[in-house]
Structure formats: C-alpha cells, structure tokens
Design a protein around this motif. Sequence first.
Motif, PDB file in Angstrom:
ATOM      1  N   LEU A 135      47.669 -22.722 -45.904  1.00 50.02           N
ATOM      2  CA  LEU A 135      47.118 -21.413 -46.286  1.00 50.02           C
ATOM      3  C   LEU A 135      46.096 -20.929 -45.264  1.00 50.02           C
ATOM      4  O   LEU A 135      46.047 -19.737 -44.930  1.00 50.02           O
ATOM      5  N   VAL A 136      45.291 -21.851 -44.767  1.00 51.34           N
ATOM      6  CA  VAL A 136      44.307 -21.510 -43.741  1.00 51.34           C
ATOM      7  C   VAL A 136      45.031 -21.091 -42.465  1.00 51.34           C
ATOM      8  O   VAL A 136      44.654 -20.109 -41.821  1.00 51.34           O
ATOM      9  N   ARG A 137      46.079 -21.830 -42.106  1.00 55.67           N
ATOM     10  CA  ARG A 137      46.848 -21.501 -40.905  1.00 55.67           C
ATOM     11  C   ARG A 137      47.473 -20.117 -41.026  1.00 55.67           C
ATOM     12  O   ARG A 137      47.470 -19.329 -40.077  1.00 55.67           O
ATOM     13  N   ALA A 138      48.010 -19.793 -42.199  1.00 62.11           N
ATOM     14  CA  ALA A 138      48.621 -18.484 -42.426  1.00 62.11           C
ATOM     15  C   ALA A 138      47.584 -17.372 -42.331  1.00 62.11           C
ATOM     16  O   ALA A 138      47.864 -16.300 -41.780  1.00 62.11           O
ATOM     17  N   GLN A 139      46.389 -17.624 -42.848  1.00 65.90           N
ATOM     18  CA  GLN A 139      45.321 -16.620 -42.778  1.00 65.90           C
ATOM     19  C   GLN A 139      44.928 -16.366 -41.325  1.00 65.90           C
ATOM     20  O   GLN A 139      44.737 -15.220 -40.914  1.00 65.90           O
TER      21      GLN A 139
END
Length: 220
Positions: A96-100
């Motif tokens: 999720l952090v990578r996608a953000q």
Amino acid sequence: MTFFNEPVAVHRRMTKSLYRLGGKRLFDILFVIMIAPIVVPLVILFALIVRRDSGPAFFSQTRVGKGGVPFSCYKLRTMVVDAEHVLAAHCAGDPLVRAQWEAYQKLTDDPRITCFGRILRATSLDELPQFWNVLRGDMSLIGPRPFTVDQEPLYSSSRASAYYRLRPGISGAWQVSSRNSVTFAERLAFDEEYDATLSVSEDLKVLLKTVAVVLRHQGQ
C-alpha cells in the motif's frame, strides 16, 4: 463596443508577452535582492540546527529545469542521511505504501523525515535556499514544481509540454491549491493552466496565497 475593447485586449497581450520575455526574470531578481536580508540569516540559523544531528545542513538534488536542462536544486536537509535506502525498504515492506508512492510521489507518513525536518516542511522553510536557485536563473519565484530526473518519464508519458517552457518555481499554482490531494499526473494540469495565464497579476496572486499557506502550516 468591440472597437473600444480591442485596444485593451492588445495591450493586455503585449503586457503578458513582455512579462514572459523578460519581466518575470527581472521581478524574480529584484524580489530576491529585496528579501535577502531576511532570508540569509534564517538560512544560517536553520542550517546550524540541522547540523546538530551530524548530517549535512543542505541537500542538493538534480531536478529537471526549463527546456529539460538539469540543475542542482537546494534545500535545507529534512530527511535522514540514508533517505533513499529507508524509502526503498519502507516501500518493499508494504504494498500500500509502494502504491501511494508510485501514484503521488510522496507519502503521508514518511519515515525519512527528521523531527526538525517536519517543522521545516510544514512551514515550507526548507525551501529557503532555493532563492539562490532563483538568483542563478535555475528557478523562478512562481512556476511548476520541479520534478526529479526519475520522474521525467511520468511527465513525458503525459504528453504535457508547458513545464519545459517555464522555469520551475519555489511556489506555484499546485503548491497553493490541492498540494497533497492530487496525483503527479494531475499536477501537470496546473502547469498547463499557469502557462496559458502567465502574467504579473497571476504571479502576485500566487505569492499572496503562498504566504497564507505558510502561515497555516500547510507545507509539505
């Protein structure tokens, strides 16, 4: 009625053209010289505070400038010394952090930022050294937010073009509006609109809005 409005319209177009050709650059230089007695002591003070954690006071990063020419963009350091490794590890550990990061090129909870760095970013005071970039001609007071070399493919794929016709700005239309709520791609619409409406009055409006944003601690 059209007859009387036409000279006014011509005058406005000429004024905008003159501002684009040289007036904007003159405005930048005069403003930096005028504000230097305030900015320079602040930069020295903040640099001494940043140095207390044994890292360098300033951070320099290659950014893409007018015409696609790269330049060194200066800031007061707000991140830990090994920031890139920290970011890579943080993104690798959380999809999720990578996608953000991939969508916005920033994180709402960034582990790289130091305690004093958060204060500098919230007030946008970390960008004070960029007045030197303005004086050098790398940047302007108002313009598109400068992007990094690795972000250039994102820009090129958008088919936008206004960014390359302008000097990147310390502040700009995107910085004083949505800031954290739009994607990198959506930011480009602000560049296109700014380029189309470029004028001294628009720059003054953004400057005033910038002061309001800083006072409200809405920096990033």
